[in-house]
Design a protein around this motif. Sequence first.
Motif, PDB file in Angstrom:
ATOM      1  N   GLY A  45       0.805  -1.211   0.000  1.00  0.00           N
ATOM      2  CA  GLY A  45       0.000   0.000   0.000  1.00  0.00           C
ATOM      3  C   GLY A  45       0.839   1.263   0.000  1.00  0.00           C
ATOM      4  O   GLY A  45       2.065   1.228  -0.168  1.00  0.00           O
ATOM      5  N   GLN A  46       0.180   2.366   0.263  1.00  0.00           N
ATOM      6  CA  GLN A  46       0.830   3.666   0.173  1.00  0.00           C
ATOM      7  C   GLN A  46       1.780   3.945   1.329  1.00  0.00           C
ATOM      8  O   GLN A  46       2.771   4.660   1.174  1.00  0.00           O
ATOM      9  N   LEU A  47       1.496   3.401   2.509  1.00  0.00           N
ATOM     10  CA  LEU A  47       2.343   3.688   3.666  1.00  0.00           C
ATOM     11  C   LEU A  47       3.780   3.222   3.447  1.00  0.00           C
ATOM     12  O   LEU A  47       4.727   3.887   3.873  1.00  0.00           O
ATOM     13  N   THR A  48       3.942   2.083   2.794  1.00  0.00           N
ATOM     14  CA  THR A  48       5.290   1.576   2.533  1.00  0.00           C
ATOM     15  C   THR A  48       6.061   2.521   1.627  1.00  0.00           C
ATOM     16  O   THR A  48       7.247   2.796   1.852  1.00  0.00           O
ATOM     17  N   GLU A  49       5.375   3.034   0.610  1.00  0.00           N
ATOM     18  CA  GLU A  49       6.026   3.991  -0.287  1.00  0.00           C
ATOM     19  C   GLU A  49       6.301   5.309   0.451  1.00  0.00           C
ATOM     20  O   GLU A  49       7.348   5.935   0.241  1.00  0.00           O
ATOM     21  N   ALA A 266       4.018   1.906   8.909  1.00  0.00           N
ATOM     22  CA  ALA A 266       3.398   2.886   9.793  1.00  0.00           C
ATOM     23  C   ALA A 266       4.236   3.089  11.045  1.00  0.00           C
ATOM     24  O   ALA A 266       4.437   4.218  11.517  1.00  0.00           O
ATOM     25  N   LEU A 267       4.736   1.989  11.592  1.00  0.00           N
ATOM     26  CA  LEU A 267       5.615   2.075  12.762  1.00  0.00           C
ATOM     27  C   LEU A 267       6.898   2.819  12.399  1.00  0.00           C
ATOM     28  O   LEU A 267       7.376   3.656  13.167  1.00  0.00           O
ATOM     29  N   GLY A 268       7.443   2.529  11.224  1.00  0.00           N
ATOM     30  CA  GLY A 268       8.659   3.197  10.785  1.00  0.00           C
ATOM     31  C   GLY A 268       8.491   4.694  10.637  1.00  0.00           C
ATOM     32  O   GLY A 268       9.354   5.481  11.050  1.00  0.00           O
ATOM     33  N   ILE A 269       7.385   5.122  10.068  1.00  0.00           N
ATOM     34  CA  ILE A 269       7.111   6.553   9.902  1.00  0.00           C
ATOM     35  C   ILE A 269       7.021   7.232  11.260  1.00  0.00           C
ATOM     36  O   ILE A 269       7.563   8.329  11.472  1.00  0.00           O
ATOM     37  N   SER A 270       6.318   6.578  12.188  1.00  0.00           N
ATOM     38  CA  SER A 270       6.179   7.136  13.533  1.00  0.00           C
ATOM     39  C   SER A 270       7.531   7.212  14.236  1.00  0.00           C
ATOM     40  O   SER A 270       7.876   8.222  14.865  1.00  0.00           O
ATOM     41  N   GLN A 271       8.315   6.162  14.129  1.00  0.00           N
ATOM     42  CA  GLN A 271       9.635   6.137  14.765  1.00  0.00           C
ATOM     43  C   GLN A 271      10.568   7.187  14.157  1.00  0.00           C
ATOM     44  O   GLN A 271      11.311   7.858  14.881  1.00  0.00           O
ATOM     45  N   LEU A 272      10.535   7.314  12.849  1.00  0.00           N
ATOM     46  CA  LEU A 272      11.424   8.261  12.165  1.00  0.00           C
ATOM     47  C   LEU A 272      11.150   9.695  12.607  1.00  0.00           C
ATOM     48  O   LEU A 272      12.078  10.514  12.680  1.00  0.00           O
ATOM     49  N   SER A 273       9.899   9.998  12.927  1.00  0.00           N
ATOM     50  CA  SER A 273       9.548  11.358  13.341  1.00  0.00           C
ATOM     51  C   SER A 273      10.213  11.751  14.657  1.00  0.00           C
ATOM     52  O   SER A 273      10.288  12.925  15.006  1.00  0.00           O
ATOM     53  N   LYS A 274      10.722  10.756  15.397  1.00  0.00           N
ATOM     54  CA  LYS A 274      11.346  11.007  16.700  1.00  0.00           C
ATOM     55  C   LYS A 274      12.832  10.686  16.712  1.00  0.00           C
ATOM     56  O   LYS A 274      13.448  10.615  17.783  1.00  0.00           O
ATOM     57  N   ILE A 275      13.431  10.509  15.534  1.00  0.00           N
ATOM     58  CA  ILE A 275      14.798  10.016  15.487  1.00  0.00           C
ATOM     59  C   ILE A 275      15.801  11.003  16.086  1.00  0.00           C
ATOM     60  O   ILE A 275      16.770  10.602  16.744  1.00  0.00           O
TER      61      ILE A 275
END
Length: 405
Positions: A45-49, A266-275
């Motif tokens: 889906g789109q989240l992976t992209e 989705a988890l990756g996007i959330s985690q990246l926002s706090k890197i």
Amino acid sequence: MNFNKPPYDHKNMIFEKIPYGHHDMDQSDIDAVVSALKRYSITQGQLTEDFGQALANYTGAKYGIAVSSGTAALHLSVAALDIKPGDEIITCPMTFCATSNVVLYQGGTVVYADIDAKTLNIDPKKIEEKITSKTKAIMPIDFRGHPADLYEIKRIADKYGLKVIEDGSHSIGSSYFVNNKKFMCGDGVHSDLCTFSFHPVKHITTGEGGAILTNDKDLYEKTCLLRKHGIDRNEKMFSVKDRIGPWYYEMESLGFNYRMNEFQAALGISQLSKIEKKKKRRRDLVELYNKEFNGLENIIIPYESENVDSHFHIYSIQVKENNFFDRYDLFKYMRNEDFLPMVHYIPTHLLKYYKNRFGYKRGDFPLSESYYDRTISIPMYPSIKDFEIEKTINCLKKFIKLKLK
């Protein structure tokens, strides 16, 4: 230790044994995963992209491709360069075995160059002497999060017409300076492809997962294709005349199933926002450890070059060669004191498979071997409690005091 019992209290997240590394997750991460699980599609889906593009935006690269693991990212990178039997890739043995394994997957040959004793990364001065007419690429590792000498490695690669695959499994968020200009690991300036890993002990996690960063459109498109079995599916294939509809696809090459799913992304996007917050915590812990351990008899603290800003993945100390104690003594003591230290890594050339198949032996790469013999990774991760850090410091100091009596 009771191996049937987890090393921590699930309810309060208090470790009974303090590990060397652990994931750092909060409610926003959990909410992101739950939201993704409620979407119509949970794969392809789109989240992976979106996650791949977010990684590209963060590093400064043009393209980012999210995949199922750091190993998958490495394998796809090697495959995208069309490595085949007889082709050689130069890397170093001070790494996890996946770095070398992926070359063998393609039938290629791994050629090792030893490390620099300070940075613990591949020594550029030892690369050039390993280059032959069969060499196709150089694969440096940003060990511990300390960037390899990518500028010099790229200069060597360009001189001989080689590609550079940067194994950045430890270095998302790390940067380095060349002539006062800042470069990010994964920005694609001094490497053709860079790979990241999102295993739970890494800087950010997707459970299991990885990514490829590149500025090369052709390599981007090729890795995207190889990620999903080599299958291409687009509207140009549809034909009213030939009665071919949206079910149709073509297999362009022999690819792999290395896709990441939507809730991982989705988890990756959330985690990246706090890197950056996570990086600050790690840097603070490194500075505290350095302050407490610098000058401590018989212990060597991690080295960091003046021109780099490392996002430390692990905090690995070295035990000096002496008659009082060795790494095993310290490792055993920490285990008995409710710690779970680790050793990173057994040099690849000393692993049974590589020794049996290629005839490697002790003495082939002495600097890698010397580091391995003396290193131990102690607890260091963003979610570690202050009292756990204090306990780690006191444990190490107490051990040395007891041994030097």
